[in-house]
Design a protein around this motif. Structure first.
Motif, PDB file in Angstrom:
ATOM      1  N   THR A 128      37.539  77.240  39.186  1.00 54.94           N
ATOM      2  CA  THR A 128      36.801  78.039  38.667  1.00 54.94           C
ATOM      3  C   THR A 128      37.753  79.450  38.651  1.00 54.94           C
ATOM      4  O   THR A 128      37.640  80.256  37.488  1.00 54.94           O
ATOM      5  N   LEU A 129      38.400  79.878  39.619  1.00 52.90           N
ATOM      6  CA  LEU A 129      38.949  80.942  39.684  1.00 52.90           C
ATOM      7  C   LEU A 129      40.088  81.125  38.402  1.00 52.90           C
ATOM      8  O   LEU A 129      40.486  81.914  38.267  1.00 52.90           O
ATOM      9  N   MET A 132      37.353  87.966  43.951  1.00 53.32           N
ATOM     10  CA  MET A 132      38.468  86.829  43.544  1.00 53.32           C
ATOM     11  C   MET A 132      39.500  86.705  44.566  1.00 53.32           C
ATOM     12  O   MET A 132      39.771  85.648  44.883  1.00 53.32           O
ATOM     13  N   SER A 149      38.017  84.750  47.440  1.00 50.28           N
ATOM     14  CA  SER A 149      38.091  83.224  47.161  1.00 50.28           C
ATOM     15  C   SER A 149      39.551  82.907  47.336  1.00 50.28           C
ATOM     16  O   SER A 149      39.635  81.696  48.097  1.00 50.28           O
ATOM     17  N   LYS A 171      32.895  82.263  44.413  1.00 45.45           N
ATOM     18  CA  LYS A 171      32.896  81.773  43.096  1.00 45.45           C
ATOM     19  C   LYS A 171      31.617  82.121  42.709  1.00 45.45           C
ATOM     20  O   LYS A 171      31.173  82.510  41.695  1.00 45.45           O
ATOM     21  N   HIS A 218      30.085  84.878  40.112  1.00 45.02           N
ATOM     22  CA  HIS A 218      29.345  84.276  38.826  1.00 45.02           C
ATOM     23  C   HIS A 218      28.295  85.231  38.677  1.00 45.02           C
ATOM     24  O   HIS A 218      27.653  85.876  37.582  1.00 45.02           O
TER      25      HIS A 218
END
Length: 257
Positions: A3-4, A215, A218, A226, A230
């Protein structure tokens, strides 16, 4: 990381722009509120002061030691006094739910990752600026993070509608940034990334640095980041992803990553 990486690919595809050239538009967006936005506490004084009161003996015993103080976040709040619940609830709101845990195992994992314990939030809330500064001078990283958090709340309270600040307030903002940056370089814990992102977001008057901090958190191992990113992005429909990428790269350099 998938996702990152996807987020980063989107950021790169849009292209980089100057952060300074976008400040005016970001100030307009700063008036929009959302649950995941950084919020200032109305109970943080503008001047150093001794904090009255303290934890009850019963709750001090519950929070002492290394064992989880409760089976879940909700249960923890239920055993605390009204004042203690207020402190933790405000902190949890400012940091987008980071204090919450659903089991003793999750609590232990958060502590191991470097997130503050509830007793630390409560203890530092009761300390005067002078007491925290002594710990900062002794190079206590957690004290440095709590001090940056306290200072930046004062900046939020004292800043005008469009971000204008008196020179004294600007000095407080700079001090908060220095403290957060120093903590960011002091290890790879995700909480430092959240604090640095929040402080930078208030300092620059735009939401993009906070997204960048999420970010980086993460990258530093927070599995919740994540989902937080979102939700934050949904609450900030005008979020400039190109600026987020610039801020993210700057934070990685600041953290020597």
């Amino acid at each position: 990381m998938h996702t990152l990486n996807s987020v980063c690919c989107v950021l790169i595809s849009i292209g980089l722009v100057s952060v300074l050239g976008s400040c005016e538009k970001s100030k307009e967006r700063s008036d929009h509120s959302a649950d995941v936005r950084v919020q200032a506490s109305s109970k943080i004084p503008l001047q150093p002061s001794e904090q009255a009161g303290g934890m009850s003996n019963r709750n001090a015993e519950r929070l002492a030691g290394e064992a989880p103080p409760a089976a879940s976040w909700g249960q923890l709040l239920s055993i605390l006094s009204h004042e203690e619940r207020e402190v933790l609830t405000r902190a949890n709101h400012r940091y987008m739910g980071l204090l919450e845990f659903s089991s003793p195992q999750e609590y232990d994992a958060l502590v191991k990752a470097g997130f503050p314990k509830p007793k630390e939030w409560l203890a530092f809330q009761e300390m005067s600026d002078y007491e925290i500064e002594k710990r900062v001078h002794a190079n206590e990283k957690m004290a440095r993070l709590f001090y940056a958090d306290r200072l930046i709340q004062r900046v939020e309270l004292a800043s005008g509608r469009f971000g204008e600040r008196a020179p004294e307030v600007e000095r407080i903002a700079i001090d908060a940034t220095v403290q957060a940056a120093t903590a960011l370089k002091g290890g790879r814990d995700p909480f430092s990334a959240y604090v640095y992102g929040k402080v930078s977001s208030v300092q620059l008057g735009m939401p993009e640095p906070l997204a960048a901090g999420i970010m980086l958190a993460s990258d530093r191992g927070d599995l919740r980041a994540k989902q937080i990113l979102h939700l934050f992005s949904k609450a900030q429909p005008d979020l400039r992803l190109d600026i987020v990428h610039v801020q993210y790269q700057d934070m990685k350099r600041a953290g020597h990553e």
